[in-house]
Motif scaffolding. Structure first.
Motif, PDB file in Angstrom:
ATOM      1  N   LYS A 170       0.847  -1.201   0.000  1.00  0.00           N
ATOM      2  CA  LYS A 170       0.000   0.000   0.000  1.00  0.00           C
ATOM      3  C   LYS A 170       0.883   1.252   0.000  1.00  0.00           C
ATOM      4  O   LYS A 170       0.628   2.196  -0.769  1.00  0.00           O
ATOM      5  N   ILE A 216       0.944   4.089  -3.045  1.00  0.00           N
ATOM      6  CA  ILE A 216       0.588   5.499  -2.806  1.00  0.00           C
ATOM      7  C   ILE A 216       1.706   6.411  -3.309  1.00  0.00           C
ATOM      8  O   ILE A 216       1.461   7.393  -4.021  1.00  0.00           O
ATOM      9  N   PHE A 261       1.553   6.435  -7.168  1.00  0.00           N
ATOM     10  CA  PHE A 261       0.476   7.180  -7.859  1.00  0.00           C
ATOM     11  C   PHE A 261       0.600   8.684  -7.609  1.00  0.00           C
ATOM     12  O   PHE A 261       0.275   9.487  -8.489  1.00  0.00           O
ATOM     13  N   GLU A 262       1.111   9.058  -6.433  1.00  0.00           N
ATOM     14  CA  GLU A 262       1.345  10.494  -6.189  1.00  0.00           C
ATOM     15  C   GLU A 262       2.368  11.051  -7.191  1.00  0.00           C
ATOM     16  O   GLU A 262       2.191  12.128  -7.748  1.00  0.00           O
ATOM     17  N   ARG A 319      -3.361   8.048 -16.838  1.00  0.00           N
ATOM     18  CA  ARG A 319      -4.058   6.749 -16.775  1.00  0.00           C
ATOM     19  C   ARG A 319      -3.411   5.840 -15.736  1.00  0.00           C
ATOM     20  O   ARG A 319      -4.080   5.242 -14.898  1.00  0.00           O
ATOM     21  N   CYS A 323      -1.621   6.625 -13.210  1.00  0.00           N
ATOM     22  CA  CYS A 323      -1.812   7.164 -11.864  1.00  0.00           C
ATOM     23  C   CYS A 323      -3.004   6.464 -11.195  1.00  0.00           C
ATOM     24  O   CYS A 323      -2.935   6.032 -10.048  1.00  0.00           O
ATOM     25  N   TYR A 324      -4.078   6.332 -11.960  1.00  0.00           N
ATOM     26  CA  TYR A 324      -5.251   5.684 -11.371  1.00  0.00           C
ATOM     27  C   TYR A 324      -5.007   4.195 -11.105  1.00  0.00           C
ATOM     28  O   TYR A 324      -5.463   3.664 -10.080  1.00  0.00           O
ATOM     29  N   ALA A 374      -3.335   3.945  -7.838  1.00  0.00           N
ATOM     30  CA  ALA A 374      -4.228   4.374  -6.764  1.00  0.00           C
ATOM     31  C   ALA A 374      -5.218   3.249  -6.445  1.00  0.00           C
ATOM     32  O   ALA A 374      -5.523   2.976  -5.281  1.00  0.00           O
ATOM     33  N   TRP A 375      -5.682   2.597  -7.482  1.00  0.00           N
ATOM     34  CA  TRP A 375      -6.633   1.504  -7.269  1.00  0.00           C
ATOM     35  C   TRP A 375      -5.955   0.335  -6.535  1.00  0.00           C
ATOM     36  O   TRP A 375      -6.554  -0.277  -5.640  1.00  0.00           O
ATOM     37  N   ALA A 392      -3.566   0.690  -4.406  1.00  0.00           N
ATOM     38  CA  ALA A 392      -3.466   1.151  -3.011  1.00  0.00           C
ATOM     39  C   ALA A 392      -4.791   0.929  -2.291  1.00  0.00           C
ATOM     40  O   ALA A 392      -4.832   0.519  -1.124  1.00  0.00           O
ATOM     41  N   GLU A 393      -5.869   1.173  -3.003  1.00  0.00           N
ATOM     42  CA  GLU A 393      -7.195   0.984  -2.408  1.00  0.00           C
ATOM     43  C   GLU A 393      -7.449  -0.503  -2.116  1.00  0.00           C
ATOM     44  O   GLU A 393      -7.999  -0.856  -1.066  1.00  0.00           O
ATOM     45  N   ASP A 451      -5.496  -1.276   0.907  1.00  0.00           N
ATOM     46  CA  ASP A 451      -6.107  -0.612   2.067  1.00  0.00           C
ATOM     47  C   ASP A 451      -7.315  -1.413   2.562  1.00  0.00           C
ATOM     48  O   ASP A 451      -7.533  -1.554   3.762  1.00  0.00           O
ATOM     49  N   ASP A 490      -3.498   2.582   8.839  1.00  0.00           N
ATOM     50  CA  ASP A 490      -2.330   3.456   8.693  1.00  0.00           C
ATOM     51  C   ASP A 490      -1.078   2.849   9.321  1.00  0.00           C
ATOM     52  O   ASP A 490       0.033   3.172   8.937  1.00  0.00           O
ATOM     53  N   ASN A 538       0.963   1.041   6.958  1.00  0.00           N
ATOM     54  CA  ASN A 538       1.185   1.805   5.725  1.00  0.00           C
ATOM     55  C   ASN A 538       2.538   2.511   5.836  1.00  0.00           C
ATOM     56  O   ASN A 538       2.618   3.725   5.969  1.00  0.00           O
TER      57      ASN A 538
END
Lengths: 209, 229, 272
Positions: free
Chosen positions: B36, B40, B43-44, B64, B66-67, B70-71, B73-74, B77, B89, B92
């Motif tokens: 995770k 993060i 994607f940042e 593209r 980046c998402y 992020a997904w 990471a989700e 999470d 957290d 993380n």
């Protein structure tokens, strides 16, 4: 060499040079094959910016006197799309080539019955412009074919039958007013667009004062 | 017509999944927390770089990708509480300071003329490491008890492979001269050294220990000596 | 990479040229034009120069999408999880993908309409709304003001596509409009959640939105009369979380923007 007069002289609202515009018109007139003894008077409405692009071409004195081509156009015709109020050499040359080819058409017997520019329908004007743009392209002017195609489609409809008419007009080295009228009848027949909503001040409004 | 009450095995004959796996719940959660964290950070960086790269195709690909991360990471999470880590957290975190140093270095380029450096860090160094770590986890974890993680790993890996290929192709199209080759190679080497120190995206042991099952010959030290610091 | 990336540094290739909104406001032709009867300004296939108006607007949409992509991307990077929830950053990453796709769609639409990338000048005032250092203000500026403008513009272009029978334009705008409603709703939801216990901060954010909305009304570009090229898409804005009061406020802001632009133009003319 054609004799050219430019109005206004000087330009005050845009950074165009009347002398440079006259020289460009002389050059383009020669390239599109207009007679050397012709007079060309152009009036530019410099208050009308891009994207307000419009022009009208008329022929005066087709009798014994010198032939005079009168062009009225919006300042937007010659405005650089990236730099407001600056003259666009490439785009301006193309616009002039198309207008002067239509002027040459009007001098030919095949256009004796052509409707005056101010009375042309959108469909007729786009058809004629397409034909002129195709010829200008083959004369070496940097015409962007996809742009001409979009203009034609917007004026005549979106569909295979309309595209076939476009190809015919674009590719023709010679054309008559009758052929333009026929093309418009064909595109009108295949145009399935809903009747556009009429709004006050839209239909019949032109940019020319 | 089959007899509905006839007993059948819980596992179909072709279902060869087995219970044993390399990770217990705690170890799996720890790794997922590291995943995770790195997703993060990635994607940042991709999102931040969009404004800094002048090449239009690169700009759109970064948006593209980046998402995608992020997904991921989700996904991680959401997996953490299922692994008894209610404070999502807490895990993380980077596995060590060396990986933090790697990420800082990877995200450092800012100038518009440094697109090659930006892409090399992501597509030639980090993403191959992520593919390696995710594949190791996929191959090593219990195929029965940890199957929710496996499902997420498969989704993530599918993106990683595609993004890797796309990023590599962008790089190949941007590298036009021997000098560019040198730039890309130097950049990759600098970052590889940092990644080597980190041991991978989950720290030392990201890919296990390749020598641990070997029995050292009589009278000799472990074959790992001199290999693993 | 530095935090807070300024608009003047947005990276572009050599095809793009940038100019300032002030060039448009202080254009000496404005005064002459304002004294003429030009008919309805709404984007309509029946109006003169409709093709050129549509192409220019479409290119503006394209550069706006690039800036929206850049703005969403910066939000994923500029704020860490102590400043905004991870879920907000994930939403912004999703928006990155959507805006990236909108850029792709806009490039294809540009090809379809005979335009070239960079053909028209770019202005960066849209991205400037994405430069606020308070994440709530930035979110409000981008997701409610900028993306709200996108709803209005896409709806106008969709109608133009339908009226002109252009199946490609209508199809593309319909899809992009759906995404924009999602983005504005995202902004409405996050504004509510992030300022739930801080009415003062919410008011500051809404005030910022009003300022940005006035800027984005571009001196009468957007509104509800025939003089406005782009009209407020009330139905879609309602779907995205705008209340009736907010819509009325927006109409007022647009009128104010137009009046201010006219006064400024008149003052320039008098001073000339």
């Amino acid at each position: 060499m054609a004799r050219v007069s430019v109005t206004p002289d000087p330009f005050v609202l845009v950074n165009y040079d009347s002398g440079a515009l006259a020289a460009l018109i002389e050059k383009v007139a020669s390239r599109v094959g207009l007679p050397d003894d012709i007079e060309i008077a152009i009036e530019v409405d410099e208050a009308l910016p891009r994207p307000l692009i419009a022009s009208y071409v008329e022929i005066d004195g087709a009798g014994d006197g010198p032939i005079r081509v009168s062009i009225w156009c919006s300042g937007g015709n010659f405005e650089h799309p990236q730099y407001p109020r600056r003259f666009d050499d490439v785009g301006g040359e193309i616009k002039l080539a198309v207008d002067l080819l239509r002027a040459a058409d009007r001098l030919a017997p095949g256009f004796a019955d052509a409707t005056p520019d101010a009375e042309l329908s959108e469909r007729q004007r786009e058809a004629w412009d397409t034909s002129a743009a195709g010829r200008a392209s083959r004369l070496g002017f940097a015409v962007r074919e996809p742009l001409a195609r979009y203009h034609f489609r917007l004026g005549n409809g979106f569909g295979d039958a309309v595209d076939a008419v476009y190809e015919r007009l674009w590719g023709a080295d010679e054309i008559t007013w009758a052929e333009i009228e026929t093309a418009c009848v064909e595109t009108a027949a295949s145009d399935e667009r809903p009747t556009p909503k009429v709004r006050p001040g839209t239909v019949g409004t032109t940019l020319r004062r | 017509m089959p007899e509905p009450s006839k007993p059948r095995s819980a596992f179909a004959p072709w279902d060869r999944r087995e219970l044993p796996g390399l990770f217990d719940v705690e170890e799996s959660a720890k790794r997922v927390g590291h995943y995770k964290w790195i997703e993060i950070k990635l994607f940042e960086a991709l999102g931040g770089w969009v404004a800094t790269v002048p090449e239009l195709d690169v700009k759109l690909v970064l948006g593209r990708h980046c998402y995608h991360h992020a997904w991921h990471a989700e996904l991680w999470d959401k997996r953490l509480p299922e692994l008894r880590e209610m404070n999502t957290d807490r895990l993380n975190v980077a596995p060590n300071d060396e990986l933090v140093a790697f990420v800082d270095a990877m995200r450092e380029p800012d100038a518009p003329e440094l697109t090659i450096e930006k892409l090399v860090g992501v597509y030639r160094v980090l993403i191959p490491r992520k593919i390696a770590a995710y594949t190791y986890h996929l191959n090593g974890t219990s195929t029965i008890t940890d199957s929710p993680t496996i499902r997420s790993l498969n989704f993530a890996l599918q993106d990683e492979f595609q993004d890797w290929r796309e990023g590599e192709m962008l790089l190949q199209s941007l590298i036009e001269t021997p000098k560019d080759v040198e730039r890309a190679t130097r950049r990759a080497a600098e970052l590889e050294v940092l990644m080597l120190a980190a041991g991978g995206i989950a720290g030392r042991g990201t890919l296990g220990d390749a020598t641990e099952d070997l029995v050292p010959p009589q009278g000799q030290g472990s074959p790992a000596e001199g290999v693993v610091a | 990479m530095k935090k807070m990336f300024p608009a003047e540094e947005l990276a572009r290739d050599s095809r793009f040229v940038r100019n300032r909104i002030e060039d448009q406001i202080f254009d000496p032709r404005n005064q002459a034009l304002s004294q003429r009867e030009m008919g309805s300004a709404k984007l309509d296939p029946n109006r003169p120069a409709a093709a050129e108006r549509a192409r220019a607007l479409m290119h503006g949409i394209f550069t706006g999408e690039i800036q929206a992509l850049e703005g969403a991307g910066r939000t994923t990077f500029d704020f860490d999880e102590t400043q905004v929830p991870l879920a907000l950053k994930l939403d912004m990453a999703r928006q990155c993908w959507d805006e990236s796709r909108h850029c792709e769609i806009s490039v294809k639409l540009g090809d379809w309409m005979g335009s070239e990338i960079g053909e028209f000048a770019e202005q960066t005032f849209l991205y400037e709304a994405a430069c606020a250092d308070d994440p709530v203000l930035r979110l409000t500026g981008v997701n409610r003001a900028l993306e709200g403008l996108a709803i209005d513009v896409f709806n106008t272009m969709k109608e133009f596509g339908e009226l002109s029978g252009d199946p490609v334009l209508a199809f593309c705008e319909d899809w992009m409009l759906a995404d924009e409603v999602t983005h504005v709703k995202m902004g409405s939801d996050w504004l509510r959640r992030l300022t739930e216990d801080d009415p003062e901060r919410r008011e500051r954010a809404l005030e910022f939105q009003r300022t940005v909305d006035k800027l984005f009304s571009l001196g009468g570009f957007r509104g509800e009369t025939e003089e406005n090229p782009v009209h407020l898409a009330r139905r879609f804005r309602e779907l995205a979380g705008f209340s009736d009061d907010e819509l009325e406020e927006l109409v007022k802001v647009s009128e104010e923007s137009k009046a201010e632009a006219e006064a400024m133009s008149a003052a320039i003319q008098q001073g000339a």
